[in-house]
Design a protein around this motif. Structure first.
Motif, mmCIF file in Angstrom:
data_model
loop_
_atom_site.group_PDB
_atom_site.id
_atom_site.type_symbol
_atom_site.label_atom_id
_atom_site.label_comp_id
_atom_site.label_asym_id
_atom_site.label_seq_id
_atom_site.Cartn_x
_atom_site.Cartn_y
_atom_site.Cartn_z
ATOM 1 N N ARG A 301 -23.777 -16.527 11.367
ATOM 2 C CA ARG A 301 -23.931 -15.777 12.608
ATOM 3 C C ARG A 301 -23.587 -14.298 12.424
ATOM 4 N NH1 ARG A 301 -20.901 -13.895 16.912
ATOM 5 N NH2 ARG A 301 -21.622 -14.421 19.035
ATOM 6 N N ARG A 302 -22.696 -13.990 11.482
ATOM 7 C CA ARG A 302 -22.172 -12.624 11.358
ATOM 8 C C ARG A 302 -23.258 -11.606 11.034
ATOM 9 N NH1 ARG A 302 -17.267 -11.142 8.088
ATOM 10 N NH2 ARG A 302 -18.357 -12.037 6.301
ATOM 11 N N SER A 303 -24.185 -11.957 10.167
ATOM 12 C CA SER A 303 -25.231 -10.999 9.807
ATOM 13 C C SER A 303 -26.168 -10.736 10.976
ATOM 14 C CB SER A 303 -26.014 -11.499 8.588
ATOM 15 O OG SER A 303 -26.496 -12.815 8.785
ATOM 16 N N VAL A 304 -26.412 -11.748 11.799
ATOM 17 C CA VAL A 304 -27.221 -11.542 13.004
ATOM 18 C C VAL A 304 -26.481 -10.605 13.962
ATOM 19 C CG1 VAL A 304 -28.326 -12.664 14.983
ATOM 20 C CG2 VAL A 304 -28.298 -13.809 12.755
ATOM 21 N N GLU A 305 -25.191 -10.819 14.129
ATOM 22 C CA GLU A 305 -24.394 -9.976 15.022
ATOM 23 C C GLU A 305 -24.428 -8.513 14.594
ATOM 24 O OE1 GLU A 305 -19.919 -9.977 16.972
ATOM 25 O OE2 GLU A 305 -20.166 -10.640 14.890
ATOM 26 N N ILE A 306 -24.258 -8.257 13.290
ATOM 27 C CA ILE A 306 -24.274 -6.877 12.814
ATOM 28 C C ILE A 306 -25.650 -6.242 13.002
ATOM 29 C CG2 ILE A 306 -24.082 -5.415 10.769
ATOM 30 C CD1 ILE A 306 -21.425 -6.388 12.003
ATOM 31 N N ASN A 307 -26.703 -6.982 12.686
ATOM 32 C CA ASN A 307 -28.044 -6.425 12.867
ATOM 33 C C ASN A 307 -28.333 -6.124 14.329
ATOM 34 O OD1 ASN A 307 -28.487 -6.530 10.159
ATOM 35 N ND2 ASN A 307 -29.874 -8.275 10.203
ATOM 36 N N MET A 308 -27.897 -6.998 15.230
ATOM 37 C CA MET A 308 -28.078 -6.741 16.657
ATOM 38 C C MET A 308 -27.308 -5.481 17.082
ATOM 39 S SD MET A 308 -30.121 -9.061 17.916
ATOM 40 C CE MET A 308 -30.978 -8.800 16.349
ATOM 41 N N ALA A 309 -26.117 -5.296 16.517
ATOM 42 C CA ALA A 309 -25.315 -4.114 16.841
ATOM 43 C C ALA A 309 -25.977 -2.845 16.317
ATOM 44 C CB ALA A 309 -23.911 -4.261 16.267
ATOM 45 N N ILE A 310 -26.585 -2.917 15.137
ATOM 46 C CA ILE A 310 -27.295 -1.768 14.578
ATOM 47 C C ILE A 310 -28.491 -1.407 15.454
ATOM 48 C CG2 ILE A 310 -28.760 -1.039 12.644
ATOM 49 C CD1 ILE A 310 -26.765 -2.544 10.803
ATOM 50 N N TYR A 311 -29.256 -2.395 15.867
ATOM 51 C CA TYR A 311 -30.384 -2.130 16.762
ATOM 52 C C TYR A 311 -29.900 -1.528 18.089
ATOM 53 C CZ TYR A 311 -33.728 -4.767 13.861
ATOM 54 O OH TYR A 311 -34.554 -5.200 12.855
ATOM 55 N N GLU A 312 -28.816 -2.066 18.629
ATOM 56 C CA GLU A 312 -28.284 -1.542 19.896
ATOM 57 C C GLU A 312 -27.842 -0.096 19.757
ATOM 58 O OE1 GLU A 312 -24.586 -2.280 23.052
ATOM 59 O OE2 GLU A 312 -25.009 -3.770 21.486
ATOM 60 N N CYS A 313 -27.149 0.208 18.677
ATOM 61 C CA CYS A 313 -26.704 1.578 18.434
ATOM 62 C C CYS A 313 -27.898 2.528 18.335
ATOM 63 C CB CYS A 313 -25.865 1.630 17.162
ATOM 64 S SG CYS A 313 -25.273 3.275 16.714
ATOM 65 N N ALA A 314 -28.938 2.091 17.627
ATOM 66 C CA ALA A 314 -30.125 2.935 17.470
ATOM 67 C C ALA A 314 -30.836 3.162 18.800
ATOM 68 C CB ALA A 314 -31.079 2.289 16.467
ATOM 69 N N ARG A 315 -30.901 2.131 19.632
ATOM 70 C CA ARG A 315 -31.603 2.241 20.912
ATOM 71 C C ARG A 315 -30.848 3.117 21.908
ATOM 72 N NH1 ARG A 315 -32.486 -3.750 20.263
ATOM 73 N NH2 ARG A 315 -34.673 -4.028 19.648
ATOM 74 N N THR A 316 -29.528 2.993 21.922
ATOM 75 C CA THR A 316 -28.722 3.686 22.923
ATOM 76 C C THR A 316 -28.203 5.043 22.458
ATOM 77 O OG1 THR A 316 -26.647 2.654 22.202
ATOM 78 C CG2 THR A 316 -27.971 1.477 23.847
ATOM 79 N N GLY A 317 -28.131 5.249 21.149
ATOM 80 C CA GLY A 317 -27.539 6.468 20.625
ATOM 81 C C GLY A 317 -26.028 6.487 20.738
ATOM 82 N N LYS A 318 -25.443 5.350 21.042
ATOM 83 C CA LYS A 318 -23.986 5.258 21.182
ATOM 84 C C LYS A 318 -23.432 4.292 20.147
ATOM 85 C CE LYS A 318 -24.218 5.993 26.189
ATOM 86 N NZ LYS A 318 -23.882 5.423 27.531
ATOM 87 N N GLU A 319 -22.225 4.596 19.662
ATOM 88 C CA GLU A 319 -21.604 3.688 18.700
ATOM 89 C C GLU A 319 -21.319 2.343 19.362
ATOM 90 O OE1 GLU A 319 -16.790 4.449 18.790
ATOM 91 O OE2 GLU A 319 -17.998 5.642 17.421
#
Length: 322
Positions: A301-319
């Motif tokens: 699950r951890r790699s999915v979580e990190i990838n989702m966080a990377i996509y979220e950061c890219a979409r929002t421009g926020k850490e």
């Protein structure tokens, strides 16, 4: 044959390769395969002497299968994994575990409720080079960790993205979720948890029909204080390049190109215990000997979580804080 662990494989794209792995592994038996394409089913029957089904659920209903191996498009891993688990089958999914954390969590829960094992097929975990790197990092031989660089530069033609590849629904992403997730898993195994995604960007740079992305870049901070640089792309015309390098105050280790350097000749002594060579052998030792899986559901699950966080950061421009 009576004591063999008996497998059924769903999906005969890359699943044909895994069917062969099962067939060639001592203690494992390929009982049946399932796919919607009759030519694939016929090929598997002729090559392995196994049964075949066009309906995966029909295959899972069999009493002579112990393990369901899910090799479908990524967005269907949880669905078919849960169906297998509900029928008392142990489950292996190919990478990534699924395309959403909700699906991952549901699969983990279903497997736990039905008292079956769940393994995720991250084959890089079984390689000797990577296990040596992990041992060095666990021993603290690099001193204070400073930087982990992950570079995965591959090429995929436009024809690759005809069908489910590069779709959010079934692929869950592009270069970082499909091709790069192996390296993301290794990075997390080597470095430990990520504290935050500091910055990220993704886009389509060189494909006509990729819905998701063909290049992703991110900067991470790990809980151990080290920085992480991540780059994945399927636009690179120079041949496939994959590397992970980690350096600390006292040395550097990595693969692709291989690195193994320690200051003041402080190279640690490493003794690796016997370990499975692949996920099929891993399932055998987990089920038959009560061993610990290289990658269980929580770890997968951890790699999915990190990838989702990377996509979220890219979409929002926020850490994104993990």
């Amino acid at each position: 044959m009576a004591n063999n662990l008996r497998f059924g494989v769903v999906g005969l794209g890359m699943g044909m390769n895994r069917a062969g792995m099962i067939h060639d592994t001592e203690g494992a038996e390929l009982v049946a395969v399932a796919d919607l394409k009759t030519d694939r089913l016929k090929a598997a029957e002729e090559r392995f002497g196994c049964d075949s089904h066009e309906d995966a659920l029909e295959m899972f209903d069999r009493d002579d299968i112990d393990v369901g191996m899910i090799m479908t498009p990524s967005g269907l891993h949880g669905k078919f994994g849960e169906e297998a688990a509900k029928r008392g089958k142990h489950v292996i999914t190919t990478k990534p575990m699924d395309v959403s954390l909700e699906n991952c969590d549901s699969l983990i829960k279903t497997c736990e409720e039905n008292n079956v094992k769940l393994l995720i097929d991250f084959g890089e975990r079984y390689g000797t080079k990577n296990r040596r790197i992990k041992a060095v990092l666990d021993q603290g031989a690099l001193g204070k960790p400073i930087l982990c660089e992950l570079r995965m530069k591959w090429k995929r033609p436009d024809s690759y993205y005809v069908g489910w590849h590069g779709t959010w629904e079934l692929d869950g992403g592009g270069s970082i979720m499909n091709q790069g997730v192996h390296s993301i898993d290794l990075m997390l195994w080597f470095m430990g948890p990520v504290k935050r995604v500091i910055g990220a960007h993704f886009d389509v740079y060189d494909h006509e029909n990729c819905e998701t992305e063909d290049m992703t870049s991110a900067i991470l901070e790990f809980e151990n204080g080290a920085l992480g640089h991540v780059l994945t792309t399927t636009t690179y015309p120079g041949g496939n390049v994959t590397m992970i390098h980690v350096h600390g105050q006292d040395g550097v280790v990595g693969v692709g190109p291989d690195m193994w350097q320690f200051t003041d000749n402080k190279e640690p002594e490493i003794e690796l215990p016997p370990y499975p060579g692949n996920v099929i052998q891993d399932m055998l030792q987990v089920v038959q000997e009560g061993g610990t899986a290289a990658v269980d559901g929580h770890e997968g699950r951890r790699s999915v979580e990190i990838n989702m966080a990377i996509y979220e950061c890219a979409r929002t421009g926020k850490e994104v804080i993990l």
